[in-house]
Design a protein around this motif. Structure first.
Motif, PDB file in Angstrom:
ATOM      1  N   GLY A 105      -4.107   6.019 -18.074  1.00  0.00           N
ATOM      2  CA  GLY A 105      -3.246   5.835 -16.600  1.00  0.00           C
ATOM      3  C   GLY A 105      -4.877   6.526 -16.083  1.00  0.00           C
ATOM      4  N   TYR A 106      -5.198   5.983 -14.741  1.00  0.00           N
ATOM      5  CA  TYR A 106      -6.031   6.326 -14.020  1.00  0.00           C
ATOM      6  C   TYR A 106      -6.047   7.092 -12.944  1.00  0.00           C
ATOM      7  CZ  TYR A 106      -8.898   4.576 -17.862  1.00  0.00           C
ATOM      8  OH  TYR A 106      -9.492   4.365 -19.336  1.00  0.00           O
ATOM      9  N   VAL A 107      -6.992   8.020 -12.251  1.00  0.00           N
ATOM     10  CA  VAL A 107      -6.481   8.911 -10.838  1.00  0.00           C
ATOM     11  C   VAL A 107      -7.680   7.886 -10.182  1.00  0.00           C
ATOM     12  CG1 VAL A 107      -5.736  10.898  -8.905  1.00  0.00           C
ATOM     13  CG2 VAL A 107      -5.671  10.917 -11.623  1.00  0.00           C
ATOM     14  N   LEU A 108      -7.229   7.297  -8.835  1.00  0.00           N
ATOM     15  CA  LEU A 108      -8.660   6.521  -8.180  1.00  0.00           C
ATOM     16  C   LEU A 108      -8.953   6.482  -6.750  1.00  0.00           C
ATOM     17  CD1 LEU A 108     -11.131   4.378  -8.939  1.00  0.00           C
ATOM     18  CD2 LEU A 108      -9.125   2.805  -8.586  1.00  0.00           C
ATOM     19  N   PRO A 109      -9.894   7.294  -6.182  1.00  0.00           N
ATOM     20  CA  PRO A 109      -9.722   7.881  -4.799  1.00  0.00           C
ATOM     21  C   PRO A 109      -9.084   5.635  -4.235  1.00  0.00           C
ATOM     22  CG  PRO A 109     -11.393   8.916  -5.422  1.00  0.00           C
ATOM     23  CD  PRO A 109     -11.013   7.940  -6.597  1.00  0.00           C
ATOM     24  N   ASN A 110      -8.359   6.096  -3.113  1.00  0.00           N
ATOM     25  CA  ASN A 110      -8.540   4.902  -2.365  1.00  0.00           C
ATOM     26  C   ASN A 110      -9.056   4.435  -1.692  1.00  0.00           C
ATOM     27  OD1 ASN A 110      -5.370   5.627  -3.551  1.00  0.00           O
ATOM     28  ND2 ASN A 110      -4.507   5.317  -1.478  1.00  0.00           N
ATOM     29  N   ARG A 111     -10.067   5.245  -0.936  1.00  0.00           N
ATOM     30  CA  ARG A 111     -10.849   4.193  -0.915  1.00  0.00           C
ATOM     31  C   ARG A 111     -12.205   3.871  -1.092  1.00  0.00           C
ATOM     32  NH1 ARG A 111     -11.019   5.010   4.757  1.00  0.00           N
ATOM     33  NH2 ARG A 111     -10.208   7.468   5.262  1.00  0.00           N
ATOM     34  N   ALA A 112     -12.290   4.025  -2.683  1.00  0.00           N
ATOM     35  CA  ALA A 112     -12.556   3.507  -3.476  1.00  0.00           C
ATOM     36  C   ALA A 112     -12.408   2.285  -3.870  1.00  0.00           C
ATOM     37  CB  ALA A 112     -13.275   4.421  -4.899  1.00  0.00           C
ATOM     38  N   LEU A 113     -10.639   1.878  -3.743  1.00  0.00           N
ATOM     39  CA  LEU A 113     -10.977   0.950  -4.362  1.00  0.00           C
ATOM     40  C   LEU A 113     -10.642   0.013  -3.582  1.00  0.00           C
ATOM     41  CD1 LEU A 113      -8.984  -0.984  -6.045  1.00  0.00           C
ATOM     42  CD2 LEU A 113      -6.837   0.074  -5.687  1.00  0.00           C
ATOM     43  N   GLY A 114     -10.410   0.620  -2.164  1.00  0.00           N
ATOM     44  CA  GLY A 114     -10.816  -0.358  -1.307  1.00  0.00           C
ATOM     45  C   GLY A 114     -12.092  -1.171  -0.725  1.00  0.00           C
ATOM     46  N   ARG A 115     -12.907  -0.191  -0.408  1.00  0.00           N
ATOM     47  CA  ARG A 115     -14.731  -0.753  -1.456  1.00  0.00           C
ATOM     48  C   ARG A 115     -14.827  -1.573  -1.420  1.00  0.00           C
ATOM     49  NH1 ARG A 115     -16.397   4.236  -0.126  1.00  0.00           N
ATOM     50  NH2 ARG A 115     -16.386   5.070  -1.742  1.00  0.00           N
TER      51      ARG A 115
END
Ligand code: FAD
Length: 241
Positions: A105-115
């Protein structure tokens, strides 16, 4: 009143609603996306300072939506998972390589996904964005559902849609309008979410540990404890029982 009804109105442009809007954009449907708080606002509840652990399956969905390439550089792969139970013999070690995968799996900053999701939404002609706008009322009807909106200045407007999607989070007003029951239970527990800088490189290992007083989950996050900080290679060690 917006005279032409939308095919789909998505209430909530958080992780779920924004992903659905991107998925629907190429299908030739008219889509309204209604969101109360802009994705880049400090107050945005979905795309905040947290990170999200995405399964490999979710990564593949984002790849299909052509969103993954915009966020992959911000994602930390989870290459191994170590699961243990305090005071009990044995533990489980899951290795992505043994499963033929690059990562579990991957750990992703929520803000990066939102952008990344909102960049796609803002460039999609099939999606009409209503933001920052709050849904006040939903009037279920057949074949059209009426939706009452208000903006930050209290200016009201209405629109209609053939299908309404409730992506407005756990206190969903849409769910209530349709009379869908929800049960919530107090677990009498408190969760602490924080970012720590380990002394040793995390080596892309995630830990999940069950203890008598609760669960501890550690997820690797990009440069945290990178080996170049230490100047030498140190392997991540599991917590001791
Ligand atoms: C501490 C914590 C850690 C988590 N970690 C993970 C994880 O690692 N991996 C994972 O997969 N999941 C994780 N989750 C769960 C995940 O965050 C949620 O499942 C996800 O955010 C739900 O997304 P959503 O879009 O349905 O709702 P939300 O994120 O709640 O978004 C709802 C959106 O609707 C908008 N809205 C609400 N009411 C209205 C209205 N009346 N009018 C207009 N707009 C409205 C809100 O502004 C918001 O943008 C975690 C959750 C928590 C609390």
């Amino acid at each position: 009143m917006n005279s032409t009804p939308f095919d789909v109105a998505i209430v909530g442009g958080g992780m779920v609603g924004a992903s659905l809007a991107v998925a629907l954009a190429p299908l030739g449907l008219s889509v309204a996306l209604i969101e109360a708080i802009a994705h880049d606002s400090e107050a945005q509840p979905s795309f905040d300072e947290r990170t999200t652990a995405l399964s490999n399956g979710s990564r593949r969905i984002l790849e299909t939506l052509d969103v993954w390439r915009s966020v992959s550089s911000a994602a930390t792969p989870i290459k191994k998972i170590h699961v243990s139970d305090q005071g009990h013999f044995g533990f489980a070690r899951i290795d992505a390589r043994a499963q033929g995968l690059d990562a579990m799996g991957y750990v992703l900053p929520n803000r990066a996904l939102g952008r990344a999701l909102w960049e796609r939404i803002e460039g999609a002609s099939a999606i009409r964005v209503f933001c920052p706008v709050q849904v006040l009322e939903v009037a279920p009807g057949d074949p059209l559902v009426g939706i009452e909106l208000t903006d930050a200045h209290g200016v009201r407007r209405s629109l209609q849609a053939r299908l309404v999607v409730a992506a407005d989070g756990m206190h969903s007003a849409v769910r209530r309008a349709f009379g869908v029951e929800a049960e919530s239970r107090d677990y009498d527990q408190t969760a602490v979410i924080t970012t720590v800088l380990p002394q040793r490189f995390h080596d892309h290992v995630a830990y999940e540990r069950f203890t008598g007083s609760g669960l501890l989950a550690l997820l690797p996050h990009l440069g945290m404890g990178r080996r170049r900080t230490l100047g030498r290679r140190l392997d991540a060690h599991p917590p001791t029982a």
